[in-house]
Design an enzyme around this catalytic site. Structure first.
Site, PDB file in Angstrom:
ATOM      1  N   ASP A 124       0.870  -1.167   0.000  1.00 53.81           N
ATOM      2  CA  ASP A 124       0.000   0.000   0.000  1.00 53.81           C
ATOM      3  C   ASP A 124       0.918   1.231   0.000  1.00 53.81           C
ATOM      4  OD1 ASP A 124      -2.384   1.622   0.635  1.00 53.81           O
ATOM      5  OD2 ASP A 124      -1.378   1.872   2.554  1.00 53.81           O
ATOM      6  N   LEU A 125       0.418   2.352  -0.450  1.00 50.88           N
ATOM      7  CA  LEU A 125       1.281   3.537  -0.537  1.00 50.88           C
ATOM      8  C   LEU A 125       1.064   4.510   0.627  1.00 50.88           C
ATOM      9  CD1 LEU A 125       2.031   5.519  -3.783  1.00 50.88           C
ATOM     10  CD2 LEU A 125       1.549   6.681  -1.673  1.00 50.88           C
ATOM     11  N   TYR A 126      -0.152   5.078   0.702  1.00 53.12           N
ATOM     12  CA  TYR A 126      -0.391   6.161   1.660  1.00 53.12           C
ATOM     13  C   TYR A 126      -0.450   5.628   3.087  1.00 53.12           C
ATOM     14  CZ  TYR A 126      -1.554   8.644  -2.600  1.00 53.12           C
ATOM     15  OH  TYR A 126      -1.502   9.187  -3.853  1.00 53.12           O
ATOM     16  N   ASN A 153      -4.863   3.160  -3.844  1.00 58.40           N
ATOM     17  CA  ASN A 153      -6.070   3.906  -4.196  1.00 58.40           C
ATOM     18  C   ASN A 153      -5.735   5.151  -5.002  1.00 58.40           C
ATOM     19  OD1 ASN A 153      -8.073   2.334  -3.111  1.00 58.40           O
ATOM     20  ND2 ASN A 153      -8.230   3.460  -1.186  1.00 58.40           N
TER      21      ASN A 153
HETATM   22  C1  LAC Z   1      -3.626   3.535  -0.585  1.00 62.95           C
HETATM   23  C2  LAC Z   1      -4.334   4.024   0.660  1.00 62.95           C
HETATM   24  C3  LAC Z   1      -5.337   3.080   1.083  1.00 62.95           C
HETATM   25  O1  LAC Z   1      -2.458   3.882  -0.856  1.00 62.95           O
HETATM   26  O2  LAC Z   1      -3.457   4.204   1.695  1.00 62.95           O
HETATM   27  O3  LAC Z   1      -4.261   2.796  -1.322  1.00 62.95           O
END
Ligand code: LAC
Length: 230
Positions: free
Chosen positions: A10-12, A119
């Site tokens: 995941d990124l964020y 996302n």
């Molecule tokens: C993402 C959010 C969920 O990078 O953190 O998909």
């Protein structure tokens, strides 16, 4: 865990610290930076879930911008167009958590392909990763833009399996967002939950396979696993 052939992150909030925008919020609204960034992030996530349920996809930048507008209205803070743009741009230049660059390098050089499944829109993932200089670490940057729905919808998790051409049991999904980790586990990935803040896991009928306090701990764990297998 023994069959892992790739890692999907995941990124964020997992690789990149979303609250690094707090400093910029603080310069625009002295004394309110952390409060704004915390509510902004929570609203941003809520809007992605709501948009998915409404079947009314917009990209992550739009959800981020809408969440900022709501947050400022809720907190009764005036938001000028230039401030809106300045703060939203900050989301494209997030800082990685301090341990991330070296830990990614270590995992990549050990031979495991690394990918991001986020996302974020194609553009926002690309901007965040390239502005931090980490692009070369990843074999794939995968965006929900391809399915026009957000995590934790199963069709998003399916994107990683398809892109990497591996079975889900061979992909370790790594997230610090407990709801995302639960979504990936429900889909069928082995999951590592990065729990930097000693939080409790979500009550969604799933449990992570591995819990670590940072990406460096995960890199060490994988190293030990590979050493014990050779
Ligand atoms: C993402 C959010 C969920 O990078 O953190 O998909």
């Amino acid at each position: 865990m023994n069959e892992i052939k790739a890692l999907v992150f995941d990124l964020y909030g997992t690789l990149y610290d979303v609250h690094s925008v707090a400093a910029r919020c603080e310069t625009c609204y002295p004394g309110r930076g952390r409060e704004i960034s915390a509510m902004w992030r929570q609203k941003q996530i809520e809007y992605t879930w709501l948009r998915s349920l409404m079947n009314d996809y917009c990209d992550f930048e739009k959800a981020t911008e809408d969440a900022l507008v709501y947050t400022c209205r809720y907190l009764k803070l005036e938001l000028e167009a230039s401030t809106q743009q300045l703060l939203c741009n900050e989301y494209l230049q997030l800082a990685p958590f301090p341990e991330v660059p070296a830990a990614l390098r270590r995992m990549r050089t050990s031979g495991l392909p690394l990918a991001i499944l986020s996302n974020g829109s194609r553009r926002s993932i690309h901007e965040v990763v390239s502005s931090s200089g980490l692009e070369a670490e990843f074999a794939h940057l995968i965006s929900v833009d391809d399915v026009r729905v957000f995590k934790p919808h199963p069709s998003v998790y399916q994107l990683a399996e398809r892109t990497l051409r591996l079975a889900r049991a061979q992909i370790l999904f790594v997230s610090s967002n407990a709801w995302d980790a639960a979504g990936a586990r429900h889909y069928g990935y082995p999951v590592c939950w990065v729990n930097r803040a000693s939080n409790c896991f979500e009550e969604l009928g799933q449990q992570p396979d591995l819990v670590v306090d940072g990406i460096d701990t995960l890199a060490r764990h994988l190293n030990d696993l590979q050493t014990s297998q050779s």
